[in-house]
Structures are given as C-alpha cells and as structure tokens.
Motif scaffolding. Structure first.
Motif, PDB file in Angstrom:
ATOM      1  N   MET A 206       0.857  -1.198   0.000  1.00 46.27           N
ATOM      2  CA  MET A 206       0.000   0.000   0.000  1.00 46.27           C
ATOM      3  C   MET A 206       0.882   1.233   0.000  1.00 46.27           C
ATOM      4  SD  MET A 206      -2.323  -1.640   2.793  1.00 46.27           S
ATOM      5  CE  MET A 206      -0.868  -2.640   3.078  1.00 46.27           C
ATOM      6  N   ILE A 207       0.393   2.307  -0.589  1.00 47.15           N
ATOM      7  CA  ILE A 207       1.229   3.510  -0.589  1.00 47.15           C
ATOM      8  C   ILE A 207       0.608   4.546   0.318  1.00 47.15           C
ATOM      9  CG2 ILE A 207       2.143   3.057  -2.869  1.00 47.15           C
ATOM     10  CD1 ILE A 207       0.287   5.153  -3.967  1.00 47.15           C
ATOM     11  N   GLU A 208       1.488   5.375   0.864  1.00 43.88           N
ATOM     12  CA  GLU A 208       1.023   6.495   1.673  1.00 43.88           C
ATOM     13  C   GLU A 208       0.602   7.564   0.707  1.00 43.88           C
ATOM     14  OE1 GLU A 208       3.725   8.587   4.553  1.00 43.88           O
ATOM     15  OE2 GLU A 208       3.977   6.512   5.161  1.00 43.88           O
ATOM     16  N   LYS A 209      -0.650   7.953   0.728  1.00 39.08           N
ATOM     17  CA  LYS A 209      -0.956   9.100  -0.118  1.00 39.08           C
ATOM     18  C   LYS A 209      -2.123   9.864   0.458  1.00 39.08           C
ATOM     19  CE  LYS A 209      -3.861   6.969  -3.722  1.00 39.08           C
ATOM     20  NZ  LYS A 209      -4.951   7.720  -4.082  1.00 39.08           N
TER      21      LYS A 209
ATOM     22  N   VAL B 214      -5.507  11.263  -0.011  1.00 34.54           N
ATOM     23  CA  VAL B 214      -6.593  11.006  -0.952  1.00 34.54           C
ATOM     24  C   VAL B 214      -7.355  12.300  -1.203  1.00 34.54           C
ATOM     25  CG1 VAL B 214      -8.710   9.708  -1.313  1.00 34.54           C
ATOM     26  CG2 VAL B 214      -6.796   8.646  -0.161  1.00 34.54           C
TER      27      VAL B 214
ATOM     28  N   LEU C  17     -10.915   6.687   0.223  1.00 34.80           N
ATOM     29  CA  LEU C  17     -10.516   5.339  -0.143  1.00 34.80           C
ATOM     30  C   LEU C  17     -10.269   4.537   1.137  1.00 34.80           C
ATOM     31  CD1 LEU C  17      -9.719   3.651  -2.688  1.00 34.80           C
ATOM     32  CD2 LEU C  17      -7.375   4.376  -2.273  1.00 34.80           C
TER      33      LEU C  17
ATOM     34  N   SER D  91      -9.201  -2.438  -2.202  1.00 31.03           N
ATOM     35  CA  SER D  91      -9.713  -1.194  -1.649  1.00 31.03           C
ATOM     36  C   SER D  91     -11.062  -0.865  -2.249  1.00 31.03           C
ATOM     37  CB  SER D  91      -8.720  -0.063  -1.929  1.00 31.03           C
ATOM     38  OG  SER D  91      -8.628   0.146  -3.334  1.00 31.03           O
TER      39      SER D  91
ATOM     40  N   ALA E 242       3.213   2.953   5.850  1.00 27.24           N
ATOM     41  CA  ALA E 242       4.021   1.891   5.248  1.00 27.24           C
ATOM     42  C   ALA E 242       5.498   2.165   5.432  1.00 27.24           C
ATOM     43  CB  ALA E 242       3.688   1.789   3.763  1.00 27.24           C
ATOM     44  N   SER E 243       6.261   1.105   5.467  1.00 31.72           N
ATOM     45  CA  SER E 243       7.709   1.263   5.570  1.00 31.72           C
ATOM     46  C   SER E 243       8.256   1.748   4.234  1.00 31.72           C
ATOM     47  CB  SER E 243       8.361  -0.069   5.944  1.00 31.72           C
ATOM     48  OG  SER E 243       7.987  -1.050   5.007  1.00 31.72           O
ATOM     49  N   ASP E 244       9.425   2.366   4.304  1.00 30.81           N
ATOM     50  CA  ASP E 244      10.083   2.906   3.123  1.00 30.81           C
ATOM     51  C   ASP E 244      10.983   1.832   2.551  1.00 30.81           C
ATOM     52  OD1 ASP E 244      11.849   6.021   2.511  1.00 30.81           O
ATOM     53  OD2 ASP E 244      11.788   4.182   1.331  1.00 30.81           O
ATOM     54  N   PRO E 245      10.786   1.445   1.287  1.00 26.89           N
ATOM     55  CA  PRO E 245      11.616   0.376   0.715  1.00 26.89           C
ATOM     56  C   PRO E 245      13.102   0.697   0.775  1.00 26.89           C
ATOM     57  CG  PRO E 245       9.968   1.120  -0.874  1.00 26.89           C
ATOM     58  CD  PRO E 245       9.805   1.954   0.332  1.00 26.89           C
TER      59      PRO E 245
END
Lengths: 250, 320, 102
Positions: free
Chosen positions: C1-4, C6, C15, C33, C69-72
């Motif tokens: 999932m991405i942090e965004k 909405v 969402l 979702s 979410a964690s940062d890749p």
C-alpha cells in the motif's frame, strides 16, 4: 383454503418479483460502482425469494404450473403485488425511499412468518429474513444519510417520501384471504406488522430530519389486481421473450 | 518513497535492480521503485481493463429486464454484477499507482481513455447474451489467465480474483448458445445470427497483429504482457471453432480451415478498417455507452455529496 | 500500500483498504480497496464486493490515509536478513535421534 394460501403466496412472491425487477433496472447506472453492486445484490435476493415463493405457490395451486409460468405468463390483473413496488425508479432518492418503506414492512412480516404453522412458508421466511435485515439496514442508512445530508439530498428524499407514502397503505390492505389465514395461524395479524412498520418509519424519518406527509389518502388495489399504469409497461418488457416465443426452453 | 531510493542509488542501478526483480519473477509492489514509463504503461493498461469491465456491463445489462425466465434473469444479474466487481478490483489496483479513480473515470468520459472495442457493438437478441458470454468472456479469459503472473503485484492479484470468478461467465454463455442451437428453428436461427455478428469483433478483441503493435516488446520485457496478440488470438480460435461445431453452429468465416500439419486453424482476413474505426469512436454504440456512463456519474453527484455531508456532520458531532 | 493523501475533490468518497478473515483461525488478509463515505458504508460495501462468494467472517476497513508503510529504501536497516541470526532457526540445534515432535 388452498385458494387463500395460493393468493397470499402470490402477493408475497409478486412483491419480490416486481421490486426485484425494478431494482435490477439500476444495473450499470448506479450513483457509484459500490452502490451498483449493492443494489444488484438486493435485486438478486428478491428474485431468489420470488422464485421460492412462486414455486411454492404453483405447488399449492396444484394445476401443474411452475414458477416461470406464474412469473411470465399471467395478465396484469392476476399479479398481486402492492402498488408501492411497481412505482418507477425515479432518481436514487425515490428508489431508496421505496425500498425503505418496503423493507420496514417486510422485516417484521418475515419475522412473523418464520413462525407460521405452514412449515414450507416458515422456511422460506426464515431464509429471506436474513437477507431482508440486511436490505433494511442498507435502505434505512441511506434514507438517513440523504435526509440529513445536503439541502439537495434532503429535498429529493422528502419529495420521494411525499410521492410514495400513500402507496404504503397497499402493503397493509387485507381482505377475507388474510382473515382465513390468520385464523389458521399461517400469517400474522396485519396490525402487528403495521405497528412495527410505523415505529421503524417514525424513528428513521426523525433521524433523517424528514416529515411524514399529511396527505394520507390511501392508494390501494394491488392486492386485488388493480394496478397503476406502470405495471403494464413493466410486464410488457418482462414477458416479451415468453410471449414472443411461446412454449420454448431457454 | 521513490525519492529516497533515488538518493541512495543511481538511475542505472535502480533500473538494473528493477529489471532483475522482473527477470526473477519477483513481484513489483506499490511502494517499490519503478521506471516512470513502467508506471505509465500500467496505469494505461489497468485503467483500460477497468473501463472495459464497467462499459461491458451495459450490453448485457440491456437484456436483464427481458431475460426469458427466472433462472436466466438471476444468472445474468450475477454475471453483470461480477463485472462491476472486476472493474472495482482493477480501479483499486490502478489507485495503488498514485492515480485517482475519479480522474481515471473522467478520462473515460472525455474519450481520452479507451476500453475494449467489443463493447461498442449492440446486443440485439437474447442469443447475444450467449454469444457475449461464450466469445467475449472466452477471449477475456485467454487474456487474463497469463496476467495472473504479470510483474505488478496488485494487478496480478486482481487478475487471480477475476479469473476465479470468470469461469462461470463463459460457461453460462455457452450453455445459452447450446440450448438455443438445440431448440426450435427460430432459436437456432437466433443463435447463428448472434454468432455471425459477434465472431469477428471477438477475434479483433486481441488487438492488432503483432507487427502493428509497437509497445509490445517493452511490455513483454516488463512482464505486463505475457503472450502476443496473435498468439492469444490463435489460441482462442483453435479452442472456439470446435465448440461451435459441437453445438451445430457455423463460424462466419468461409476461409476457416484446420491445418493438419500445424495443428491450428487458419482464418480469413480480419477487417482492420472496421477495428480502427470502432476503436476511434465510430462503432455503433460508442456514443451511447459513454453517454450512459457519464449520465450515471452526473445523476449520482447529489447522492455522493449527500453521503459526504452526512459523514462530515457525524465527524463534527464526535469531535465536539 | 502507498502512503498518499486522498483527494476529496468533486464529492469523491475516501478510499478504504479492506482486510478479510475468511475462516476462523486465519489472519485478516488484505484484499483490495474501495470507496465509501463512512466506516459503516465501507464495511457493507466490502461485504458486497469482496464476500460475494461467502468468503468472509470478519471484515476490517481502514481509511487508506491511516495506513502507514515502511520505506523500501530502509529495507536494508529495517529488515536485517535472518542469515546473521542463525540461532533463531531450528536447524541451528542438534536434537538426538529418536526424539519426535520437535
């Protein structure tokens, strides 16, 4: 007695059939994708109920008809759905108000019928009750959301209520058919259902900031086959294939 | 997220790591670094797929109120509802790439975004429900099964869900056709007529010949396209012609013949003019389809606004 | 999932991410979702969209905005490979023959 039960099953079955058909008209046109799916669920549940009820009706009638023949080959006067369910969809407000007025009646009715002395009817009612509880939740929540939403949504559902309320009296119409079945413990007294309906309706409309119309002149007739102009068109469409290609299998 | 990765590694290194993952069948997930072109291609492909599902509800939805019996009515409703659900899974997947569902839908309504051209054809008889389920869903399945292994996680997972649900779609369509083909002369004629009208548009669903598909090579390298258009088309024809023969119907292609040496069917020329005309907006139903979707959105504006206003009021109450 | 964030433009609904427990004893699994105006609607929509074939006994919905979410790019430090902590793996330990259920 057999005729009375048959008649009553038609009322139940036709309510589900005609309302299910009306709601199915929304498929692909809903106000948002998620609600399109929700409405179609409701329609599917109703068609399923109609199938069970009309199948049982055909059995009770004992003239060798089946649920499809009952659903697709009667003439309009032989349909016993209430006037409420055959009203047109209008906008989403009209559709959801129609649904709510119906669900608020169907829920206590199925609750009572699940204790019917007729085991077959009781079984259908018990299964359908689960679905109806969900329909009721859904339509009540929407009435409240839209009633207490924007000015426009409030106006639209108030207008819908003003237009539809009078047809709810047809849900509570009774005659000798009901008298006979109440005596046998097959169906509940309608006033019990009506009281529960009134309570739900009042509570929900209060929360939705809606006003019950004062013009309460009853519109009745569906239960005895006297319908609105809308039913004819609905049936013309619904019956088209069976009328045009008689006695074939699909 | 992307920015952090770009601070740590050079563009070259990032692209190499990215391609390595793909080559090793490691899924790319929403938070992972990806080339902008990969993201753009996926957004276009997935949203096109989503739009196809939603627009695809309309030709079949056209016959819900005229379904010939209760069982067919329920099955058709369930199928069309599934399509709405599939559209939703796919919009959900495309949102993971940072695009907004509403923007994507606005692109559909403005004509900027495309959807599968087959849905621009009208459904004129009950037999069309059979033809659509059998041929159109059949073609879609052929395309979708390989996509279950595509490189982008959310898209692959959506495809797995879709494929699980899709198999009844094709079966019910074929069952309708089979019933009609074995019915009265009028029914058999209805079925043959539907096949005549849907055959060519169905095989055009696989897109232009490989030689006319410039983007295919990159998409294949990125594993968002697993088989070529022509490969899938051939697979479909090989599977479907015998099915038609089994129920006594004839595919409307006088040049269709089985080649014993190759083991494949050879078919007549496809009318690519018709394909491009329809794709570019000149099909029989393009305008109707878009207008219907636009109207649904416009008519629903007050409903969505009402629900939002109510939710906002509740939030204020809780806050106080 | 991405942090965004909405967008709430044009009467869009927020969402929500949906998690379903399909059977007693299993974890909730992320399934996708959907859009809903509030949590009650989100759960009902989730039931209609994601459990049409009776695939759920518990539904969780979380506004996508609230998922973190964690940062890749932190994967190196956040997720040190298990290879260096071998004593956590059962294969590190010798158990005499004849011992079962271990």
């Amino acid at each position: 007695m057999k005729e009375h039960l048959f008649e009553y099953l038609l009322r139940l079955g036709d309510d589900s059939l005609i309302l299910g058909h009306r709601v199915s008209e929304w498929c692909g046109h809903g106000p948002i994708l998620e609600e399109d799916i929700a409405l179609t669920n409701i329609s599917l549940d109703l068609i399923g109920q109609a199938t069970s009820l009309l199948k049982y009706a055909a059995e009770v009638e004992g003239k060798g008809r089946n649920e499809d023949q009952l659903a697709f080959l009667r003439i309009d006067r032989e349909y016993k759905n209430s006037l409420l369910v055959e009203q047109q969809n209008g906008d989403f407000g009209v559709t959801i108000m129609r649904q709510f007025l119906f669900d608020a009646y169907r829920m206590p009715l199925y609750e009572a019928l699940s204790k019917s002395k007729d085991e077959h009817l009781a079984a259908i009612a018990e299964k359908s009750l689960k679905e109806t509880k969900y329909h009721y939740r859904h339509s009540a929540e929407w009435v409240i959301r839209l009633g207490d939403g924007t000015d426009e949504s409030h106006e639209r559902v108030q207008n819908a209520l003003d237009a539809l309320y009078r047809y709810s009296s047809d849900l509570f119409f009774t005659n000798e058919v009901d008298e006979a079945l109440v005596k046998k413990g097959i169906i509940p007294e309608i006033k019990v259902i009506r009281n529960k309906w009134l309570l739900s309706v009042k509570n929900v409309f209060t929360e939705a900031t809606l006003e019950i119309p004062t013009n309460n002149w009853e519109q009745i007739g569906g239960r005895i086959g006297k319908h609105s102009e809308y039913l004819g068109h609905l049936l013309a469409e619904m019956q088209y294939m069976q009328r045009t290609y008689p006695n074939l299998e699909w | 997220m992307q920015f952090n990765m770009e601070r740590k590694y050079s563009q070259e290194e990032l692209e190499k790591r990215f391609q390595d993952k793909i080559d090793n069948d490691i899924k790319i997930e929403p938070n992972d670094w990806m080339p902008e072109a990969y993201r753009k291609t996926l957004v276009r492909q997935i949203s096109q797929h989503a739009h196809s599902e939603i627009v695809g509800m309309l030709p079949e939805g056209n016959w819900i109120t005229r379904a010939p019996n209760l069982r067919r009515k329920a099955v058709l409703l369930a199928k069309v509802q599934d399509e709405a659900g599939h559209g939703l899974y796919l919009y959900s997947a495309v949102e993971t790439l940072g695009t907004d569902r509403e923007d994507t839908i606005d692109d559909l309504h403005s004509g900027k975004a495309k959807y599968s051209s087959i849905f621009n054809y009208p459904t004129l008889t009950w037999a069309d429900m059979g033809a659509v389920g059998w041929l159109v869903d059949g073609a879609a399945i052929m395309n979708q099964v390989p996509l279950c292994r595509c490189s982008y996680g959310p898209y692959a997972r959506a495809m797995v869900r879709v494929c699980k649900e899709e198999s009844f779609h094709q079966r019910q369509g074929f069952e309708i056709m089979a019933k009609l083909a074995q019915g009265s002369p009028a029914q058999k004629e209805m079925a043959q007529d539907a096949l005549n009208r849907f055959w060519w548009p169905s095989i055009m669903m696989f897109g232009p010949n490989d030689s006319d598909s410039p983007n295919s090579a990159q998409s294949t390298k990125w594993k968002i396209k697993r088989f070529s258009n022509d490969e899938l088309r051939q697979q479909f024809i090989d599977a479907t012609v015998p099915q038609a023969e089994l129920i006594g119907l004839t595919v409307p292609d006088k040049e269709m013949k089985f080649n014993k040496d190759t083991g494949h069917y050879e078919h007549g020329p496809i009318n690519w003019d018709e394909f491009w005309q329809v794709v570019n907006g000149n099909g029989p139903c393009n305008e109707d389809r878009i207008n219907t979707r636009r109207k649904a959105k416009e008519d629903g504006e007050w409903v969505r606004a009402g629900a939002n206003a109510y939710a906002e009021k509740r939030r204020m109450k809780v806050a106080v | 999932m991405i942090e965004k964030i909405v967008k709430m433009s044009k009467n869009e609904w927020p969402l929500w991410e949906v998690f379903i427990r399909s059977k007693q004893g299993l974890n909730h699994k992320h399934v996708g979702s959907l859009r809903a105006a509030d949590a009650v609607m989100a759960i009902e929509n989730a039931r209609d969209v994601y459990t049409r074939r009776s695939e759920g006994i518990s539904i969780w919905v979380i506004e996508s905005n609230n998922v973190h979410a964690s940062d890749p790019s932190d994967m190196d430090s956040l997720f040190e490979p298990g290879q260096t902590k071998v004593y956590r793996h059962p294969t590190f330990y010798d158990v005499p023959d004849g011992i079962s259920h271990m």
